[in-house]
Design a protein around this motif. Structure first.
Motif, short mmCIF file in Angstrom:
data_model
loop_
_atom_site.label_atom_id
_atom_site.label_comp_id
_atom_site.label_asym_id
_atom_site.label_seq_id
_atom_site.Cartn_x
_atom_site.Cartn_y
_atom_site.Cartn_z
N UNK A 207 0.81 -1.26 0.15
CA UNK A 207 0.11 0.16 -0.02
C UNK A 207 0.75 1.29 0.08
N UNK A 208 0.74 2.13 -1.09
CA UNK A 208 1.35 3.08 -1.13
C UNK A 208 1.07 4.33 0.28
N UNK A 209 -0.18 4.17 0.68
CA UNK A 209 -0.66 4.79 1.79
C UNK A 209 0.16 4.36 2.93
N UNK A 210 0.45 3.14 3.11
CA UNK A 210 1.05 2.59 4.36
C UNK A 210 2.49 3.08 4.32
N UNK A 211 3.17 3.05 3.08
CA UNK A 211 4.37 3.46 3.08
C UNK A 211 4.70 5.02 3.33
N UNK A 212 3.36 5.65 2.76
CA UNK A 212 3.66 7.29 3.24
C UNK A 212 3.51 7.42 4.82
N UNK A 213 2.69 6.53 5.59
CA UNK A 213 2.68 6.74 6.90
C UNK A 213 4.22 6.50 7.24
N UNK A 214 4.68 5.54 7.12
CA UNK A 214 6.25 5.02 7.47
C UNK A 214 7.24 6.37 7.21
N UNK A 215 6.84 6.88 5.91
CA UNK A 215 7.89 7.61 5.62
C UNK A 215 7.59 9.25 6.46
N UNK A 216 6.53 9.52 6.88
CA UNK A 216 6.13 10.58 7.65
C UNK A 216 6.77 10.15 8.97
N UNK A 217 6.71 9.27 9.58
CA UNK A 217 6.97 8.73 10.75
C UNK A 217 8.69 8.94 10.84
N UNK A 218 9.19 8.28 10.16
CA UNK A 218 10.74 8.49 9.94
C UNK A 218 11.25 9.86 9.87
N UNK A 219 10.65 10.61 9.07
CA UNK A 219 11.00 11.96 8.75
C UNK A 219 10.65 12.72 9.85
N UNK A 220 9.76 12.48 10.95
CA UNK A 220 9.78 13.06 12.10
C UNK A 220 10.74 13.07 13.09
N UNK A 221 11.70 11.86 12.70
CA UNK A 221 12.57 11.65 13.87
C UNK A 221 13.95 12.15 13.65
N UNK A 222 14.99 12.20 14.50
CA UNK A 222 16.29 12.52 14.25
C UNK A 222 16.91 11.91 13.64
N UNK A 223 17.31 12.05 12.25
CA UNK A 223 18.23 11.27 11.17
C UNK A 223 19.58 11.92 10.97
N UNK A 224 20.58 11.23 10.70
CA UNK A 224 21.71 11.79 10.24
C UNK A 224 21.50 11.91 8.82
N UNK A 225 22.42 12.93 8.54
CA UNK A 225 22.19 13.45 6.86
C UNK A 225 22.17 12.21 5.83
N UNK A 226 22.79 11.45 6.08
CA UNK A 226 22.87 10.35 4.87
C UNK A 226 21.71 9.26 5.13
#
Length: 302
Positions: A207-226
């Motif tokens: 589901x693209x919708x499901x992937x969107x949820x996961x991308x949004x959740x990860x983007x809201x966390x602290x990530x190193x640039x890479x």
């Protein structure tokens, strides 16, 4: 509406399906997400313990899940690209990946906190979340003493302080699992990130919708640039995304949007990027993160 409500709405929109119904879309998504592509450029940055780095713009993730809100430093405009208003979704996301690699590469120490300040309409929220999830954090909503304040208990040796009414109950603990505000184990290249998103899908596979949820959740966390660049590169391969010009985030800042398909006719979730720097600003008309910093203690700000 905060990010966790957006995420819940996205999850609720995915209807139950049989294994036979899921097979074809899962195969299509796997093919799209695992197709080889040129890896994003790499950057070497030194990380120094104890820095307090102000970064610049991602959508806030929910306090209920104790996920840090993040803002990525807005780099200088990227020359030579297609103007944002005429770019397609994959171009915007690849520019955002390149922009992420231009931000300072700072590795937070385990005893530090991720500080963020976000805005949703007229409401503001500040949070201090433990980098490794073992120390007590804090969430504050509203201005001054007029808002809500709640302790986010850290988890040590499988136990956390019991919190009632936002305050620690002396002498009482309960079972827990650490919820770190920083994820050092995420992939740092696009191919591995695509595989990670497929393998760790939190909703219906394919589901693209499901992937969107996961991308949004990860983007809201602290990530190193890479890792952030890898996330945007992986998102660029998702089918059905659409670039939308002249959108505004929750603080009214203008940008170019990436419309993520939704289901059941409930409307799209639009992620907003700066039209020149491609920094991630927030969610259209909903939320904006204004400040993020790595700090040494609760109540310290950038």
């Amino acid at each position: 509406m905060d990010e966790m409500r957006l995420l819940r709405r996205l999850g609720q929109e995915v209807p139950p399906a049989t294994p036979e119904q899921l097979a074809a879309p899962r195969d299509r998504l796997l093919a799209a997400m695992t197709a080889p592509s040129a890896p994003p450029m790499t950057a070497r940055r030194s990380a120094r313990r104890g820095w307090r780095v102000v970064l610049g713009g991602v959508a806030a993730a929910g306090v209920a899940a104790a996920v840090a809100s993040v803002v990525v430093l807005a780099p200088d405009p990227i020359g030579g690209g297609v103007p944002a208003a005429r770019a397609d979704a994959s171009q915007v996301l690849r520019h955002a990946a390149a922009a992420a690699l231009r931000t300072p590469d700072v590795t937070p120490g385990p005893d530090q906190f991720i500080y963020s300040r976000s805005q949703e309409g007229q409401a503001t929220r500040e949070s201090w979340l433990s980098v490794d999830g073992t120390r007590n954090g804090l969430v504050r909503e509203g201005e001054g003493g007029d808002g809500m304040e709640a302790v986010i208990p850290g988890c040590r040796n499988g136990r956390a302080a019991m919190v009632k009414g936002g305050r620690v109950v002396p002498g009482r603990t309960e079972p827990c699992s650490p919820r770190p505000a920083y994820r050092p184990d995420l992939p740092v290249d696009a191919t591995a990130m695509r595989a990670y998103l497929v393998e760790h899908a939190s909703g219906v596979p394919g589901s693209v919708n499901s992937i969107g949820k996961d991308v949004l959740q990860l983007a809201g966390g602290y990530l190193r640039p890479q890792s952030r660049a890898a996330l945007y590169e992986a998102a660029a391969a998702v089918p059905g995304l659409r670039a939308v010009e002249n959108v505004r985030d929750g603080a009214g800042r203008s940008g170019i949007g990436i419309a993520w398909p939704s289901t059941n006719g409930s409307g799209e979730i639009v992620l907003v990027f700066h039209p020149e720097t491609y920094a991630f600003l927030g969610v259209s008309e909903t939320s904006a993160v204004l400040v993020l910093a790595v700090v040494d203690e609760v109540d310290q700000t950038a």
